[in-house]
Design a protein around this motif. Structure first.
Motif, short mmCIF file in Angstrom:
data_model
loop_
_atom_site.label_atom_id
_atom_site.label_comp_id
_atom_site.label_asym_id
_atom_site.label_seq_id
_atom_site.Cartn_x
_atom_site.Cartn_y
_atom_site.Cartn_z
N ARG A 61 1.05 -1.18 0.49
CA ARG A 61 -0.03 0.28 0.19
C ARG A 61 0.69 1.56 0.26
O ARG A 61 1.12 2.07 0.86
CB ARG A 61 -1.20 -0.20 0.96
CG ARG A 61 -1.98 1.48 0.98
CD ARG A 61 -3.26 1.31 2.28
NE ARG A 61 -3.68 2.41 2.08
CZ ARG A 61 -5.01 2.41 2.65
NH1 ARG A 61 -5.45 1.53 3.93
NH2 ARG A 61 -5.82 3.94 2.67
N THR A 67 -6.56 1.68 -0.76
CA THR A 67 -6.41 -0.29 -0.17
C THR A 67 -5.32 -1.22 -0.30
O THR A 67 -4.83 -0.59 -1.72
CB THR A 67 -7.49 -0.73 -0.54
OG1 THR A 67 -7.10 -1.10 -2.39
CG2 THR A 67 -9.48 0.06 -0.24
N CYS A 74 -0.36 -7.91 -11.34
CA CYS A 74 -1.38 -6.75 -11.36
C CYS A 74 -1.70 -7.58 -12.74
O CYS A 74 -0.10 -7.94 -13.58
CB CYS A 74 -0.48 -5.75 -11.82
SG CYS A 74 0.12 -4.55 -9.86
N SER A 76 -3.45 -6.33 -15.74
CA SER A 76 -3.94 -5.03 -16.75
C SER A 76 -4.87 -5.41 -18.04
O SER A 76 -3.53 -5.92 -19.00
CB SER A 76 -3.05 -3.98 -16.64
OG SER A 76 -2.76 -3.46 -15.68
N ILE A 85 -5.94 -4.42 -10.79
CA ILE A 85 -6.65 -5.69 -9.87
C ILE A 85 -7.43 -6.57 -10.79
O ILE A 85 -8.08 -6.57 -11.22
CB ILE A 85 -7.62 -4.66 -9.25
CG1 ILE A 85 -6.47 -4.27 -8.32
CG2 ILE A 85 -7.36 -6.28 -8.04
CD1 ILE A 85 -7.32 -3.01 -7.47
N THR A 87 -9.51 -9.64 -11.17
CA THR A 87 -11.18 -9.47 -10.41
C THR A 87 -11.61 -10.87 -11.50
O THR A 87 -10.77 -12.17 -12.03
CB THR A 87 -12.19 -8.57 -11.03
OG1 THR A 87 -11.85 -8.53 -12.75
CG2 THR A 87 -11.24 -7.61 -10.87
N ALA A 221 -8.94 4.66 -12.70
CA ALA A 221 -9.74 3.69 -12.62
C ALA A 221 -10.26 4.30 -10.55
O ALA A 221 -9.65 4.51 -9.84
CB ALA A 221 -9.47 2.33 -12.76
N PRO A 222 -12.18 3.67 -10.61
CA PRO A 222 -12.37 4.14 -9.65
C PRO A 222 -11.85 3.17 -8.50
O PRO A 222 -11.83 3.33 -6.93
CB PRO A 222 -14.07 3.40 -10.01
CG PRO A 222 -14.32 4.34 -11.15
CD PRO A 222 -12.78 3.85 -11.83
N ASP A 223 -11.06 1.83 -8.58
CA ASP A 223 -10.34 1.81 -7.48
C ASP A 223 -8.67 1.60 -7.08
O ASP A 223 -8.39 1.48 -6.05
CB ASP A 223 -9.92 -0.03 -8.15
CG ASP A 223 -9.45 -0.42 -9.59
OD1 ASP A 223 -8.48 0.64 -9.46
OD2 ASP A 223 -9.11 -1.20 -10.23
N GLY A 224 -8.76 3.24 -7.88
CA GLY A 224 -7.95 3.39 -6.56
C GLY A 224 -6.33 3.11 -7.22
O GLY A 224 -5.84 3.87 -6.95
N TRP A 225 -5.84 2.00 -7.93
CA TRP A 225 -5.11 1.46 -8.29
C TRP A 225 -4.75 1.65 -10.57
O TRP A 225 -4.05 1.85 -10.41
CB TRP A 225 -4.68 0.10 -8.15
CG TRP A 225 -4.54 -0.58 -6.28
CD1 TRP A 225 -5.62 -0.92 -5.75
CD2 TRP A 225 -3.64 -0.06 -6.20
NE1 TRP A 225 -4.74 -1.09 -4.52
CE2 TRP A 225 -3.50 0.18 -4.81
CE3 TRP A 225 -2.24 -0.46 -6.56
CZ2 TRP A 225 -2.15 -0.55 -4.06
CZ3 TRP A 225 -1.13 -0.53 -5.70
CH2 TRP A 225 -0.77 -0.92 -4.25
N THR A 226 -5.98 0.94 -10.88
CA THR A 226 -5.47 0.98 -11.99
C THR A 226 -5.75 1.71 -13.33
O THR A 226 -6.61 2.74 -12.58
CB THR A 226 -6.97 -0.51 -13.17
OG1 THR A 226 -7.22 -1.15 -11.69
CG2 THR A 226 -6.67 -0.81 -13.93
#
Length: 255
Positions: A61, A67, A74, A76, A85, A87, A221-226
């Motif tokens: 992190r 998070t 990873c 992508s 992330i 999925t 992206a909304p996940d804060g990572w991608t």
């Protein structure tokens, strides 16, 4: 502060790098239409278990992340540049996939990434991936004692720009050792002859990231990572952990 590794430490890092290489090979062989990203993550995780290694990605992190990272790879896909992330998404025919993976073994870290297509490849994707691999090779070729960080950055950037691709600003390579991210930063574009001198014992991750549409814009992206391309074009990522030695660059994550 840049830590210079001993020759013995570099040999130990090579062992960690070989775990990385085996995992990326296993993931690429398993990736097919209908296979989920979570299934690919489990394949990589099993390689870690079999080697008695751990993941520097799982639970990581950094300051920008909302998070801890929840996986060992990873993953992508298409317009995702890096940090995707895994999925339950199941791969489709023609997807462009970039997998970034790290392993920690004996207290040392290896870090590498590959991009490939699933099913029937698009010609544009093949060109993009090959350009990423050429940029990586050019960066490695410049990673010699007596050069500077700027020489690596310039070599990578020249390949990317000449091919007409974009480069996400602020993201690039880094030092590797006891931790996944160490000094120095290794940009994917820069001026030759500038920056930190390269010395025997430095170990760095060299990792070009190319945006297929030719622009440099990206967003989280909304996940804060991608990280995704602003123009929705596809992206490719290639990476190796490389030791700088008096005998020339040594690829520690060679597959």
């Amino acid at each position: 502060m840049v830590e210079l590794k001993t020759d013995t430490s570099i040999d130990e890092m090579y062992e960690a790098g070989q775990v990385v290489g085996r995992a990326l090979t296993a993931v690429r062989e398993a990736a097919d239409v209908g296979v989920s990203l979570l299934e690919l993550d489990e394949i990589a995780h099993q390689v870690l278990r079999d080697a008695g290694a751990s993941s520097p990605f799982l639970g990581y992190r950094p300051s920008f992340a909302p998070t801890p990272f929840p996986a060992v790879i990873c993953a992508s896909v298409n317009d995702a540049i890096v940090h995707g992330i895994p999925t339950g998404y199941r791969l489709h025919d023609g997807d462009l996939v970039s997998i970034d993976f790290g392993a920690e073994l004996g207290g040392w870290v290896g870090d590498s990434a590959i991009s490939f297509t699933v099913g029937t490849p698009r010609a544009a994707d093949v060109r993009l991936i090959k350009a990423a691999e050429r940029a990586l090779a050019a960066g490695i070729a410049a990673a010699v004692v007596g050069n500077r960080i700027g020489d690596i950055a310039h070599a990578i950037g020249t390949v990317c720009r000449t091919a007409g691709y974009g480069i996400p600003e602020g993201f690039g390579g880094h030092g590797v050792g006891r931790h996944m991210h160490e000094d120095p930063s290794v940009p994917n574009e820069g001026r030759p002859g500038r920056g930190l001198p390269l010395r025997h014992g430095m170990v760095i991750a060299i990792e070009p990231m190319l945006i297929g549409g030719g622009t440099d814009g990206f967003h989280a992206a909304p996940d804060g990572w991608t990280l995704r391309t602003n123009d929705h074009s596809r992206a490719a990522h290639a990476e190796h952990t490389v030791a700088i030695t008096d005998a020339g660059p040594r690829i520690l994550t060679a597959r």
